[in-house]
Design an enzyme around this catalytic site. Structure first.
Site, PDB file in Angstrom:
ATOM      1  N   HIS A 232       0.819  -1.217   0.000  1.00 27.44           N
ATOM      2  CA  HIS A 232       0.000   0.000   0.000  1.00 27.44           C
ATOM      3  C   HIS A 232       0.846   1.257   0.000  1.00 27.44           C
ATOM      4  O   HIS A 232       0.426   2.304   0.501  1.00 27.44           O
ATOM      5  CB  HIS A 232      -0.954  -0.002   1.195  1.00 27.44           C
ATOM      6  N   GLU A 262      -3.712  -6.441  -9.233  1.00 27.85           N
ATOM      7  CA  GLU A 262      -2.320  -6.171  -8.845  1.00 27.85           C
ATOM      8  C   GLU A 262      -1.410  -7.112  -9.624  1.00 27.85           C
ATOM      9  O   GLU A 262      -1.677  -8.312  -9.726  1.00 27.85           O
ATOM     10  CB  GLU A 262      -2.143  -6.349  -7.336  1.00 27.85           C
ATOM     11  N   GLU A 358      -3.659 -13.326  -3.440  1.00 28.88           N
ATOM     12  CA  GLU A 358      -2.670 -12.275  -3.650  1.00 28.88           C
ATOM     13  C   GLU A 358      -1.386 -12.498  -2.840  1.00 28.88           C
ATOM     14  O   GLU A 358      -1.066 -11.720  -1.937  1.00 28.88           O
ATOM     15  CB  GLU A 358      -3.256 -10.907  -3.336  1.00 28.88           C
TER      16      GLU A 358
END
Length: 402
Positions: A232, A262, A358
């Site tokens: 982030h 992503e 992820e």
């Protein structure tokens, strides 16, 4: 002096077209009222963005002011500040009361006008501050309090057909942003320039697909070099250089529903050590996707991916969990914390749930293969397996660019 009320109804204009039919919100309230009946709650008082958005269609912008929603056996009313005028009513499928700023705590007086005093009040422990909880108790004088945080979270975990269509559309918009980013990557451009290309492409796509929506808070985190070490990390003006590791992150927001894409990328070329780490993370990503099956628990899936990395002497480079729920969520409000791929989450995957895969590995600066490697797909759990709704390709064949 003109009389200044504590609250009023400002039903200005006509109801706006919401992203879901009224029947969708009615079904959600029916589910909530079943929870209320089971727990003895006579007035549910919500203050969080996620539950107010989920049950009413209205996603508020706080700017330091409290917002709420009260649900009883017969009423559903959003509570909003006067600064927003008629917009909260237009964007709520239900009734709305506007409270005024003329005296402190008119918000709680407006809540009480619906809940009454002495109710069995349901609240959200994951959102209500100590100060606001004290005011709830003072103004509403509840006969008892019931925490609705977990049962409402579990209701939101199971998506309706309409929600699944919205999430599929969001994933497609995220892909549009990804392709725009790929086209924008070149040596010498700044992270911010690439990020803006992805954001603009997504906002145009959302406006095309959802002409009646409110447009807010779609964004891109595009990172390069050392800036890729955290998932982030914010965008900077760092200039891309040949051989840089890149992290593509697109986040479209549609009516409170957030999705994400992503990808790991490299500028122009990728060295052998970096390629080795990248390919291992891609392999873990594919393995993880195969594990997202109905009946599997979050902890069980996490344990298997941990073992996969441990066998390759890479587990020490993992920095966070392997996935989480999608639906009504954002970076500044809640998500379904009971549906995360972590060691301490025992939730069992069921049809209708939506979850990401992820995996991320971070290699420290100065070490061979330095940087953050992350792939991210969104999957819908079905009776007979999963559906991957992310279509932008992952891996070295497509993502060595510029």
């Amino acid at each position: 002096m003109t009389a200044r009320p504590e609250m009023y109804r400002f039903h200005n204009g006509e109801k706006a077209p919401l992203q879901f039919a009224v029947s969708e919100y009615e079904a959600r309230l029916n589910g909530l009222r079943k929870i209320m009946a089971e727990t003895g709650v006579t007035a549910a008082v919500f203050t969080s963005m996620h539950n107010i958005s989920y049950y009413s269609g209205f996603t508020y912008c706080a700017f330091g002011r409290p917002y709420g929603m009260v649900v009883t056996a017969s009423e559903a009313v959003t509570i909003s500040a006067g600064i927003d005028a008629g917009q909260p009513w237009r964007r709520s499928f239900c009734d709305n009361i506007t409270y005024t700023d003329w005296q402190r705590d008119n918000f709680w007086r407006a809540i009480k006008s619906v809940s009454g005093a002495g109710a069995v009040v349901g609240y959200e422990s994951d959102h209500l501050t100590l100060m606001q909880k004290a005011k709830l108790e003072s103004f509403l004088e509840p006969s008892s309090l019931v925490d609705l945080y977990e049962p409402t979270m579990r209701q939101r975990m199971g998506k309706s057909a309409a929600e699944l269509d919205m999430i599929r559309a969001g994933a497609a918009v995220a892909d549009v942003g990804g392709f725009a980013i790929r086209d924008a990557v070149k040596e010498g451009v700044r992270e911010i320039d690439v990020a803006m290309a992805g954001r603009d492409a997504m906002e145009l796509e959302i406006a095309k697909r959802f002409p009646d929506a409110e447009y807010r808070d779609s964004w891109v985190w595009f990172q390069s070099g050392i800036n890729t070490d955290g998932a982030h990390n914010p965008v900077t003006s760092r200039t891309l250089q040949r051989g840089d590791i890149l992290s593509l992150n697109t986040f479209p927001m549609i009516s409170g529903y957030y999705t994400a894409l992503e990808r790991t990328m490299f500028v122009g070329e990728v060295d052998a050590e970096s390629l080795k780490i990248w390919e291992a993370n891609v392999a873990a990503h594919e393995y993880g996707i195969s594990l997202l099956q109905p009946g599997a628990s979050c902890a069980e899936i996490t344990s298997k991916i941990n073992a996969f990395f441990e066998e390759r002497d890479l587990l020490q480079y993992r920095t966070f969990g392997y996935g989480h729920s999608f639906g009504v969520l954002s970076h500044y409000y809640g998500r379904e914390a009971g549906l995360e791929l972590r060691e301490d989450i025992d939730t069992v995957l069921e049809p209708g749930m939506v979850i990401s895969m992820e995996p991320m590995l971070t290699i420290a600066d100065g070490q061979p293969g330095a940087g953050g490697y992350r792939e991210h797909d969104i999957l819908i759990i079905h009776e007979d397996g999963n559906e991957n709704i992310t279509k932008y390709p992952y891996g070295p064949e497509f993502n060595v660019v510029g």
